[in-house]
Design a protein around this motif. Structure first.
Motif, PDB file in Angstrom:
ATOM      1  N   ALA A   1      19.454  -3.346  -1.278  1.00  0.00           N
ATOM      2  CA  ALA A   1      18.276  -3.442  -1.925  1.00  0.00           C
ATOM      3  C   ALA A   1      17.230  -4.446  -1.536  1.00  0.00           C
ATOM      4  CB  ALA A   1      18.958  -3.889  -3.503  1.00  0.00           C
ATOM      5  N   LYS A   2      17.882  -5.432  -0.994  1.00  0.00           N
ATOM      6  CA  LYS A   2      16.760  -6.630  -0.387  1.00  0.00           C
ATOM      7  C   LYS A   2      16.123  -5.827   0.597  1.00  0.00           C
ATOM      8  CE  LYS A   2      18.951 -10.935  -1.439  1.00  0.00           C
ATOM      9  NZ  LYS A   2      19.699 -11.937  -0.941  1.00  0.00           N
ATOM     10  N   LEU A   3      16.633  -5.198   1.541  1.00  0.00           N
ATOM     11  CA  LEU A   3      16.149  -4.475   2.662  1.00  0.00           C
ATOM     12  C   LEU A   3      14.920  -3.353   2.071  1.00  0.00           C
ATOM     13  CD1 LEU A   3      18.903  -3.758   5.289  1.00  0.00           C
ATOM     14  CD2 LEU A   3      16.964  -5.569   5.354  1.00  0.00           C
ATOM     15  N   ASN A   4      15.521  -2.741   1.143  1.00  0.00           N
ATOM     16  CA  ASN A   4      14.612  -1.568   0.483  1.00  0.00           C
ATOM     17  C   ASN A   4      13.307  -2.187   0.024  1.00  0.00           C
ATOM     18  OD1 ASN A   4      16.245   0.544   1.220  1.00  0.00           O
ATOM     19  ND2 ASN A   4      17.146   0.743  -0.501  1.00  0.00           N
ATOM     20  N   ALA A   5      13.661  -3.587  -0.725  1.00  0.00           N
ATOM     21  CA  ALA A   5      12.485  -4.190  -1.217  1.00  0.00           C
ATOM     22  C   ALA A   5      11.522  -4.805  -0.137  1.00  0.00           C
ATOM     23  CB  ALA A   5      13.056  -5.224  -2.121  1.00  0.00           C
ATOM     24  N   GLU A   6      12.114  -5.303   0.627  1.00  0.00           N
ATOM     25  CA  GLU A   6      11.184  -5.805   1.820  1.00  0.00           C
ATOM     26  C   GLU A   6      10.384  -4.776   2.578  1.00  0.00           C
ATOM     27  OE1 GLU A   6      13.727  -7.734   4.647  1.00  0.00           O
ATOM     28  OE2 GLU A   6      14.201  -9.461   3.227  1.00  0.00           O
ATOM     29  N   ARG A   7      10.917  -3.368   2.492  1.00  0.00           N
ATOM     30  CA  ARG A   7      10.431  -2.093   3.287  1.00  0.00           C
ATOM     31  C   ARG A   7       9.477  -1.682   2.178  1.00  0.00           C
ATOM     32  NH1 ARG A   7      15.053   1.386   4.060  1.00  0.00           N
ATOM     33  NH2 ARG A   7      16.529  -0.142   4.877  1.00  0.00           N
ATOM     34  N   ALA A   8       9.651  -1.795   0.932  1.00  0.00           N
ATOM     35  CA  ALA A   8       8.790  -1.247   0.015  1.00  0.00           C
ATOM     36  C   ALA A   8       7.427  -2.402  -0.137  1.00  0.00           C
ATOM     37  CB  ALA A   8       9.247  -1.412  -1.372  1.00  0.00           C
ATOM     38  N   LYS A   9       7.767  -3.649   0.082  1.00  0.00           N
ATOM     39  CA  LYS A   9       6.719  -4.635   0.159  1.00  0.00           C
ATOM     40  C   LYS A   9       5.884  -4.366   1.519  1.00  0.00           C
ATOM     41  CE  LYS A   9       5.825  -9.462  -0.185  1.00  0.00           C
ATOM     42  NZ  LYS A   9       4.809  -9.698   0.691  1.00  0.00           N
ATOM     43  N   SER A  10       6.587  -4.279   2.653  1.00  0.00           N
ATOM     44  CA  SER A  10       5.576  -3.945   3.675  1.00  0.00           C
ATOM     45  C   SER A  10       4.744  -2.733   3.560  1.00  0.00           C
ATOM     46  CB  SER A  10       6.565  -3.849   4.925  1.00  0.00           C
ATOM     47  OG  SER A  10       7.477  -2.772   4.969  1.00  0.00           O
ATOM     48  N   LEU A  11       5.531  -1.481   3.018  1.00  0.00           N
ATOM     49  CA  LEU A  11       4.864  -0.470   2.761  1.00  0.00           C
ATOM     50  C   LEU A  11       3.468  -0.660   1.923  1.00  0.00           C
ATOM     51  CD1 LEU A  11       7.473   2.402   2.452  1.00  0.00           C
ATOM     52  CD2 LEU A  11       6.013   1.914   4.383  1.00  0.00           C
ATOM     53  N   MET A  12       3.799  -1.347   0.892  1.00  0.00           N
ATOM     54  CA  MET A  12       2.856  -1.704  -0.141  1.00  0.00           C
ATOM     55  C   MET A  12       1.625  -2.536   0.494  1.00  0.00           C
ATOM     56  SD  MET A  12       4.235  -1.773  -3.927  1.00  0.00           S
ATOM     57  CE  MET A  12       2.601  -2.534  -4.508  1.00  0.00           C
ATOM     58  N   ASP A  13       1.943  -3.468   1.332  1.00  0.00           N
ATOM     59  CA  ASP A  13       0.973  -4.148   1.959  1.00  0.00           C
ATOM     60  C   ASP A  13       0.362  -3.361   2.981  1.00  0.00           C
ATOM     61  OD1 ASP A  13       1.998  -6.508   0.766  1.00  0.00           O
ATOM     62  OD2 ASP A  13       3.262  -7.364   2.465  1.00  0.00           O
ATOM     63  N   GLU A  14       0.938  -2.576   3.504  1.00  0.00           N
ATOM     64  CA  GLU A  14       0.221  -1.656   4.473  1.00  0.00           C
ATOM     65  C   GLU A  14      -0.713  -0.675   3.783  1.00  0.00           C
ATOM     66  OE1 GLU A  14       2.759   0.827   6.927  1.00  0.00           O
ATOM     67  OE2 GLU A  14       3.937  -0.957   7.773  1.00  0.00           O
ATOM     68  N   ALA A  15      -0.289  -0.106   2.447  1.00  0.00           N
ATOM     69  CA  ALA A  15      -1.200   0.765   1.730  1.00  0.00           C
ATOM     70  C   ALA A  15      -2.220  -0.062   1.004  1.00  0.00           C
ATOM     71  CB  ALA A  15      -0.295   1.048   0.554  1.00  0.00           C
ATOM     72  N   GLU A  16      -2.094  -1.415   0.722  1.00  0.00           N
ATOM     73  CA  GLU A  16      -2.990  -2.237   0.498  1.00  0.00           C
ATOM     74  C   GLU A  16      -4.210  -2.421   1.390  1.00  0.00           C
ATOM     75  OE1 GLU A  16      -5.696  -4.646  -1.839  1.00  0.00           O
ATOM     76  OE2 GLU A  16      -4.060  -3.186  -2.664  1.00  0.00           O
ATOM     77  N   LEU A  17      -3.773  -2.804   2.924  1.00  0.00           N
ATOM     78  CA  LEU A  17      -4.462  -2.904   3.825  1.00  0.00           C
ATOM     79  C   LEU A  17      -5.296  -1.459   4.143  1.00  0.00           C
ATOM     80  CD1 LEU A  17      -2.435  -4.979   6.506  1.00  0.00           C
ATOM     81  CD2 LEU A  17      -4.400  -5.615   5.198  1.00  0.00           C
ATOM     82  N   HIS A  18      -4.717  -0.316   4.067  1.00  0.00           N
ATOM     83  CA  HIS A  18      -5.417   1.090   4.576  1.00  0.00           C
ATOM     84  C   HIS A  18      -6.505   1.240   3.201  1.00  0.00           C
ATOM     85  CE1 HIS A  18      -5.710   4.959   5.581  1.00  0.00           C
ATOM     86  NE2 HIS A  18      -5.483   5.638   4.472  1.00  0.00           N
ATOM     87  N   ARG A  19      -6.072   0.548   1.598  1.00  0.00           N
ATOM     88  CA  ARG A  19      -6.902   0.993   0.738  1.00  0.00           C
ATOM     89  C   ARG A  19      -8.282   0.326   0.958  1.00  0.00           C
ATOM     90  NH1 ARG A  19      -8.612  -1.533  -3.786  1.00  0.00           N
ATOM     91  NH2 ARG A  19      -7.458  -3.283  -3.442  1.00  0.00           N
ATOM     92  N   GLN A  20      -8.107  -1.273   1.416  1.00  0.00           N
ATOM     93  CA  GLN A  20      -9.167  -2.061   1.681  1.00  0.00           C
ATOM     94  C   GLN A  20      -9.795  -1.454   2.846  1.00  0.00           C
ATOM     95  OE1 GLN A  20      -7.297  -5.778   2.328  1.00  0.00           O
ATOM     96  NE2 GLN A  20      -6.951  -6.008   0.368  1.00  0.00           N
ATOM     97  N   ALA A  21      -9.382  -0.875   3.822  1.00  0.00           N
ATOM     98  CA  ALA A  21     -10.197  -0.310   5.105  1.00  0.00           C
ATOM     99  C   ALA A  21     -10.891   1.103   4.672  1.00  0.00           C
ATOM    100  CB  ALA A  21      -9.171   0.115   5.993  1.00  0.00           C
ATOM    101  N   ILE A  22     -10.140   1.645   3.460  1.00  0.00           N
ATOM    102  CA  ILE A  22     -10.907   2.946   3.234  1.00  0.00           C
ATOM    103  C   ILE A  22     -12.361   2.384   2.350  1.00  0.00           C
ATOM    104  CG2 ILE A  22     -10.846   4.711   1.672  1.00  0.00           C
ATOM    105  CD1 ILE A  22      -7.878   5.355   2.548  1.00  0.00           C
TER     106      ILE A  22
END
Length: 169
Positions: free
Chosen positions: A54-75
């Motif tokens: 669950a911790k690993l999934n949470a970290e992956r989800a957090k990294s995916l959300m961070d990437e999505a946020e960066l992508h959103r900001q770039a867009i």
């Protein structure tokens, strides 16, 4: 060893009972170990693994959300830049359109001025012609009254032509 036996007897240690208690304790321990401790430890181990996953999934989800946020900001940044470019193009187009409209208005105004000038020149020429004709008629009538005689058509024409020639010069 006698002293140890004596001390143990004073504390109420009876070897047959002690041995029986040790056997009971070991039996209870191995029974509990096999039936209770191992399943509980297995459950705890499984839970620990689930928590780690669950911790690993949470970290992956957090990294995916961070990437999505960066992508959103770039867009958003790209869309903002495109909007600014479009805004500048629209401003340039509106300036060009305004200049065209101004040029067209100037041309129309100049055309109106030219037509008005032509109309005024034509009207002036017509009025000058009319004034000359009226002046010629007045001169003929005045001359007829001053001379006191009735002028013939030929005299009137000749006098009118002479007045027109003098007035035009």
């Amino acid at each position: 060893m006698g002293a140890i036996d004596h001390i143990l007897k004073q504390f109420g240690v009876d070897w047959p009972h002690f041995a029986a208690q040790v056997v009971l304790f070991l039996t209870a321990y191995f029974t509990l170990d096999r039936l209770a401790f191992k399943p509980v430890l297995k459950i705890l181990s499984d839970r620990q693994k689930l928590i780690e996953e669950a911790k690993l999934n949470a970290e992956r989800a957090k990294s995916l959300m961070d990437e999505a946020e960066l992508h959103r900001q770039a867009i958003l940044r790209k869309a903002n830049e495109e909007a600014q470019v479009l805004f500048r193009e629209i401003q340039a187009a509106s300036k060009i359109q305004a200049q065209r409209a101004l040029q067209q208005t100037k041309q129309e105004a100049e055309s109106m001025i030219v037509r008005a000038g032509e109309t005024i020149a034509g009207e002036r020429a017509r009025m000058i012609k009319e004034v000359k004709e009226q002046t010629a008629i007045l001169v003929v009538k005045t001359t007829a009254k001053v001379v006191g005689k009735v002028l013939t058509d030929e005299d009137q024409k000749r006098l009118s032509a002479e007045v027109l020639r003098v007035v035009t010069s």
